[in-house]
Design an enzyme around this catalytic site. Sequence first.
Site, mmCIF file in Angstrom:
data_model
loop_
_atom_site.group_PDB
_atom_site.id
_atom_site.type_symbol
_atom_site.label_atom_id
_atom_site.label_comp_id
_atom_site.label_asym_id
_atom_site.label_seq_id
_atom_site.Cartn_x
_atom_site.Cartn_y
_atom_site.Cartn_z
ATOM 1 N N ASP A 121 23.515 -6.523 -40.818
ATOM 2 C CA ASP A 121 23.949 -5.032 -40.728
ATOM 3 C C ASP A 121 24.141 -3.793 -40.395
ATOM 4 O OD1 ASP A 121 22.314 -4.572 -42.069
ATOM 5 O OD2 ASP A 121 23.352 -3.661 -44.229
ATOM 6 N N ASP A 122 22.713 -4.493 -38.797
ATOM 7 C CA ASP A 122 22.375 -3.397 -38.268
ATOM 8 C C ASP A 122 22.268 -3.644 -37.134
ATOM 9 O OD1 ASP A 122 20.471 -5.110 -38.462
ATOM 10 O OD2 ASP A 122 18.896 -3.384 -38.466
ATOM 11 N N SER A 169 10.736 -4.969 -42.380
ATOM 12 C CA SER A 169 10.091 -6.053 -41.766
ATOM 13 C C SER A 169 9.516 -5.662 -40.724
ATOM 14 C CB SER A 169 10.468 -7.116 -41.902
ATOM 15 O OG SER A 169 11.188 -7.300 -41.152
ATOM 16 N N ASP A 194 13.006 -16.036 -42.618
ATOM 17 C CA ASP A 194 12.610 -16.047 -41.438
ATOM 18 C C ASP A 194 11.496 -15.952 -40.994
ATOM 19 O OD1 ASP A 194 11.701 -13.779 -42.412
ATOM 20 O OD2 ASP A 194 11.941 -11.918 -41.080
#
Length: 251
Positions: free
Chosen positions: A4-5, A112, A81
Amino acid sequence: VLEDDLEVAVDFAPYFEAMAPIYDSDHTIFCVSGWNDNGMTTVVSDNKNLLRTDVFPGLGWMINKRLYEELNPKWPLAFWDDWMREKAQPRGRSCVIPEVNRVYTFGDHGNSVDRGFWKRYLEPIRLNGDPVQWHKLDLSYIKMPSYTNHIAQQIRTASKIGIAEVNSSPAETRVIVYSGEGDYRTAANTIGIHTDFKNGDPRGSFGHVNLAYVSGKKTFVVDSRTLDSIRSGRQDWPYAWAGVADVVRAG
């Protein structure tokens, strides 16, 4: 998958649409991503060029049904990830990425990412602003084994230079050879690409080869063991010495 970024490029959707049939026909592809870890404005050039990377990039990516069915039964509850970057998941497969990013992250902090990391490696990323008609291009070079031959041929014919010559060498295509992680970090820091490793692989690399443009000149940063494998004519040079077991082969 889109976080969402992220901001997407004007040709984000056509890029993934063009890559879908290639992905389905080539079992050596682990994922398709719109993100190049080393996609900083100062070191990229060709917005039509595709690359491969052994290090799962995340940040705007796609997997097909075949891979979903393979990974879904063992999908972790957290830190997926990092789990995707473990050798047991890709098994020698690599992700296709654009040289010039089709996504850009505007998140300058998070679980992160600290602000220092974002300022150095994420803020300088170039988001493509010139739409490419992907469906009109011949993208067959990104498939295996064409891609390994494509990269190996460029490296064989490139001029070998030292890191001290990176800004002065007149050669249009150059190779900088490194031995060990410390040597790589020195070269990467000088050029302006990521200096870190993920599970033994330099971030953004394929077969321990990274590509950057320095003063407009194509520059490959290559592990000495990889260079030896390429010069000896090994077709499996991307994983010849790296200890990757259970490799998924082309075809």
